[in-house]
Write a protein that holds these residues in place. Sequence first.
Motif, PDB file in Angstrom:
ATOM      1  N   PHE A 380       5.904   2.571  28.115  1.00  0.00           N
ATOM      2  CA  PHE A 380       5.642   2.612  29.552  1.00  0.00           C
ATOM      3  C   PHE A 380       6.589   3.577  30.261  1.00  0.00           C
ATOM      4  O   PHE A 380       7.746   3.716  29.883  1.00  0.00           O
ATOM      5  N   ALA A 381       6.084   4.190  31.314  1.00  0.00           N
ATOM      6  CA  ALA A 381       6.886   5.024  32.204  1.00  0.00           C
ATOM      7  C   ALA A 381       6.853   4.427  33.602  1.00  0.00           C
ATOM      8  O   ALA A 381       6.072   3.521  33.902  1.00  0.00           O
ATOM      9  N   PHE A 382       7.692   4.970  34.467  1.00  0.00           N
ATOM     10  CA  PHE A 382       7.830   4.427  35.824  1.00  0.00           C
ATOM     11  C   PHE A 382       6.556   4.542  36.638  1.00  0.00           C
ATOM     12  O   PHE A 382       6.383   3.834  37.628  1.00  0.00           O
ATOM     13  N   TYR A 383       5.633   5.421  36.231  1.00  0.00           N
ATOM     14  CA  TYR A 383       4.373   5.571  36.986  1.00  0.00           C
ATOM     15  C   TYR A 383       3.271   4.643  36.473  1.00  0.00           C
ATOM     16  O   TYR A 383       2.141   4.709  36.952  1.00  0.00           O
ATOM     17  N   ASN A 384       3.595   3.798  35.505  1.00  0.00           N
ATOM     18  CA  ASN A 384       2.610   2.818  35.020  1.00  0.00           C
ATOM     19  C   ASN A 384       2.665   1.540  35.849  1.00  0.00           C
ATOM     20  O   ASN A 384       3.606   1.318  36.614  1.00  0.00           O
ATOM     21  N   THR A 385       1.640   0.692  35.688  1.00  0.00           N
ATOM     22  CA  THR A 385       1.514  -0.516  36.510  1.00  0.00           C
ATOM     23  C   THR A 385       1.183  -1.737  35.653  1.00  0.00           C
ATOM     24  O   THR A 385       0.701  -1.613  34.524  1.00  0.00           O
ATOM     25  N   LYS A 386       1.410  -2.905  36.231  1.00  0.00           N
ATOM     26  CA  LYS A 386       1.039  -4.162  35.567  1.00  0.00           C
ATOM     27  C   LYS A 386      -0.478  -4.276  35.413  1.00  0.00           C
ATOM     28  O   LYS A 386      -0.956  -4.858  34.434  1.00  0.00           O
ATOM     29  N   GLU A 387      -1.203  -3.717  36.370  1.00  0.00           N
ATOM     30  CA  GLU A 387      -2.663  -3.746  36.267  1.00  0.00           C
ATOM     31  C   GLU A 387      -3.136  -2.969  35.040  1.00  0.00           C
ATOM     32  O   GLU A 387      -4.094  -3.371  34.363  1.00  0.00           O
ATOM     33  N   GLU A 388      -2.450  -1.879  34.718  1.00  0.00           N
ATOM     34  CA  GLU A 388      -2.794  -1.122  33.512  1.00  0.00           C
ATOM     35  C   GLU A 388      -2.490  -1.937  32.252  1.00  0.00           C
ATOM     36  O   GLU A 388      -3.229  -1.872  31.265  1.00  0.00           O
ATOM     37  N   ILE A 389      -1.398  -2.698  32.293  1.00  0.00           N
ATOM     38  CA  ILE A 389      -1.085  -3.567  31.157  1.00  0.00           C
ATOM     39  C   ILE A 389      -2.185  -4.598  30.961  1.00  0.00           C
ATOM     40  O   ILE A 389      -2.605  -4.877  29.825  1.00  0.00           O
ATOM     41  N   ASP A 390      -2.701  -5.152  32.055  1.00  0.00           N
ATOM     42  CA  ASP A 390      -3.801  -6.109  31.954  1.00  0.00           C
ATOM     43  C   ASP A 390      -5.026  -5.467  31.299  1.00  0.00           C
ATOM     44  O   ASP A 390      -5.705  -6.100  30.473  1.00  0.00           O
ATOM     45  N   LEU A 391      -5.306  -4.221  31.650  1.00  0.00           N
ATOM     46  CA  LEU A 391      -6.433  -3.515  31.037  1.00  0.00           C
ATOM     47  C   LEU A 391      -6.198  -3.316  29.541  1.00  0.00           C
ATOM     48  O   LEU A 391      -7.122  -3.456  28.729  1.00  0.00           O
ATOM     49  N   MET A 392      -4.971  -2.997  29.162  1.00  0.00           N
ATOM     50  CA  MET A 392      -4.660  -2.824  27.747  1.00  0.00           C
ATOM     51  C   MET A 392      -4.820  -4.137  26.984  1.00  0.00           C
ATOM     52  O   MET A 392      -5.404  -4.161  25.892  1.00  0.00           O
ATOM     53  N   VAL A 393      -4.304  -5.211  27.544  1.00  0.00           N
ATOM     54  CA  VAL A 393      -4.392  -6.512  26.868  1.00  0.00           C
ATOM     55  C   VAL A 393      -5.852  -6.908  26.678  1.00  0.00           C
ATOM     56  O   VAL A 393      -6.249  -7.375  25.591  1.00  0.00           O
ATOM     57  N   ALA A 394      -6.654  -6.703  27.698  1.00  0.00           N
ATOM     58  CA  ALA A 394      -8.082  -7.017  27.576  1.00  0.00           C
ATOM     59  C   ALA A 394      -8.734  -6.156  26.498  1.00  0.00           C
ATOM     60  O   ALA A 394      -9.576  -6.636  25.719  1.00  0.00           O
ATOM     61  N   ALA A 395      -8.349  -4.879  26.418  1.00  0.00           N
ATOM     62  CA  ALA A 395      -8.918  -3.972  25.417  1.00  0.00           C
ATOM     63  C   ALA A 395      -8.491  -4.383  24.009  1.00  0.00           C
ATOM     64  O   ALA A 395      -9.297  -4.346  23.071  1.00  0.00           O
ATOM     65  N   VAL A 396      -7.224  -4.776  23.847  1.00  0.00           N
ATOM     66  CA  VAL A 396      -6.739  -5.211  22.535  1.00  0.00           C
ATOM     67  C   VAL A 396      -7.467  -6.481  22.094  1.00  0.00           C
ATOM     68  O   VAL A 396      -7.861  -6.625  20.925  1.00  0.00           O
ATOM     69  N   LYS A 397      -7.674  -7.396  23.018  1.00  0.00           N
ATOM     70  CA  LYS A 397      -8.412  -8.627  22.692  1.00  0.00           C
ATOM     71  C   LYS A 397      -9.841  -8.303  22.256  1.00  0.00           C
ATOM     72  O   LYS A 397     -10.367  -8.895  21.306  1.00  0.00           O
ATOM     73  N   LYS A 398     -10.455  -7.347  22.920  1.00  0.00           N
ATOM     74  CA  LYS A 398     -11.819  -6.947  22.573  1.00  0.00           C
ATOM     75  C   LYS A 398     -11.854  -6.318  21.179  1.00  0.00           C
ATOM     76  O   LYS A 398     -12.728  -6.615  20.361  1.00  0.00           O
ATOM     77  N   ALA A 399     -10.878  -5.473  20.908  1.00  0.00           N
ATOM     78  CA  ALA A 399     -10.798  -4.835  19.594  1.00  0.00           C
ATOM     79  C   ALA A 399     -10.567  -5.862  18.509  1.00  0.00           C
ATOM     80  O   ALA A 399     -11.163  -5.795  17.423  1.00  0.00           O
ATOM     81  N   GLN A 400      -9.698  -6.842  18.786  1.00  0.00           N
ATOM     82  CA  GLN A 400      -9.420  -7.902  17.823  1.00  0.00           C
ATOM     83  C   GLN A 400     -10.691  -8.672  17.500  1.00  0.00           C
ATOM     84  O   GLN A 400     -10.987  -8.980  16.325  1.00  0.00           O
ATOM     85  N   LEU A 401     -11.470  -8.955  18.502  1.00  0.00           N
ATOM     86  CA  LEU A 401     -12.724  -9.692  18.311  1.00  0.00           C
ATOM     87  C   LEU A 401     -13.697  -8.894  17.452  1.00  0.00           C
ATOM     88  O   LEU A 401     -14.360  -9.421  16.555  1.00  0.00           O
ATOM     89  N   MET A 402     -13.750  -7.585  17.702  1.00  0.00           N
ATOM     90  CA  MET A 402     -14.670  -6.716  16.961  1.00  0.00           C
ATOM     91  C   MET A 402     -14.262  -6.572  15.492  1.00  0.00           C
ATOM     92  O   MET A 402     -15.116  -6.420  14.609  1.00  0.00           O
ATOM     93  N   LEU A 403     -12.946  -6.584  15.244  1.00  0.00           N
ATOM     94  CA  LEU A 403     -12.445  -6.286  13.900  1.00  0.00           C
ATOM     95  C   LEU A 403     -12.159  -7.523  13.063  1.00  0.00           C
ATOM     96  O   LEU A 403     -11.878  -7.395  11.866  1.00  0.00           O
ATOM     97  N   SER A 404     -12.214  -8.688  13.671  1.00  0.00           N
ATOM     98  CA  SER A 404     -11.902  -9.921  12.922  1.00  0.00           C
ATOM     99  C   SER A 404     -13.101 -10.373  12.084  1.00  0.00           C
ATOM    100  O   SER A 404     -14.243 -10.132  12.424  1.00  0.00           O
TER     101      SER A 404
END
Length: 404
Positions: A380-404
């Motif tokens: 992360f850099a200073f120009y990143n946001t918590k909202e972006e982290i939420d988007l990443m977490v949702a994307a990782v969960k989706k990927a996990q579901l697809m690959l499990s």
Amino acid sequence: MLDIHKVRADFPILSQKVNGKPLVYFDNGATTQKPQVVIDAISKYYQEINANIHRGVHTLSQLATDAYETSRGKIQNHINAKFAHEVLFTSGTTHGINLVTNGFASILKPGDEILVSALEHHSNIVPWQMLCEKTGAVLRVIPMNQEGELIMADYDKLLSDKTKIVTVNHISNALGTVNPIKYMIDKAHEVGAAILIDGAQAVPHMKPNVQELDCDFYVFSGHKLCGPTGTGILYGKEAWLNKLPPYQGGGEMIKEVSFEKTTYAELPHKFEAGTPNIAGGIALGTAVDYMNEVGFDNIQQQEKELLDYGTKRLLEIEGLKIFGTAKEKTSVISFNIEGIHPYDIGTIIDKLGIAVRTGHHCAQPIMTFFNIPGTIRASFAFYNTKEEIDLMVAAVKKAQLMLS
């Protein structure tokens, strides 16, 4: 406090879409994005004062030289070097390390020892291995623990009168660990050894004070500091830079040349052969100004919040493990999900606009230590946001579901 919306508006690339999704850029450990003022500084040089430096009496050459040397002065002040001529422009961290290893080839003898840490990037391992092959010196490794911290008791034991130089990163690119470099510098000096600090991953997050640290060499890359690629800095104490031979021969680094003998220029030009990356050097000074205007206290506060929030949110994912849990760390989270290759996660979330790094991060010994092929790294850099982290977490969960 940062006005995050104002800060993000400074970076044109952050408003674009990737694969039809808003870009979430979490690969800052590889390179940071560039604010408009840095982009403008590059354009301004080529549009208004393009000329070679240090050589011409004409107006454009004088203007370009002044701008380039002003940038050197900005960087001197930023890192608190004693003299401007202790600040050498390079093409990046790798160039700076190789310059030092080349110089030590004339100093080391068989049986001398070089200490390198288990947390290093390949750029701070391979040049020293090459130096050992050339000189007969021996490479010793400062070990790490399961949290990703260097073991200081072992470092103390490794130091001896055979130790000629210690080389260690300020911050691990793969794990985010902040190393106790002041302690390591002082201990190296107790046995008469020099010490080089790889600050590539530190300079985006903090201002190194090289006089306070008392390091002999400090290297970093401009592109990780919101500056241009192909730029970097090697700080070296004046006494050491005078002791080391030139790294390259050519124009600019000479005082007098004849076919019988050549004498070399004074610092810093002794180590700056040929026409440099003038536009990049000038723009690096602009990047340093920009980062100081944002304020490193503000940067650290924002990034600490992102690290804490990102760690909490990612650990909500079943089967996820974080590698690198040092007490002192910066805004890097390296993680894997049980049973899934990191590359597969990275590929899927890229389709959702999330840019992370996967693999060994040019730090294979770390991955070997943990017995893993690599990790997913969100930096992360200073120009990143918590909202972006939420988007990443949702994307990782989706990927996990697809690959499990």
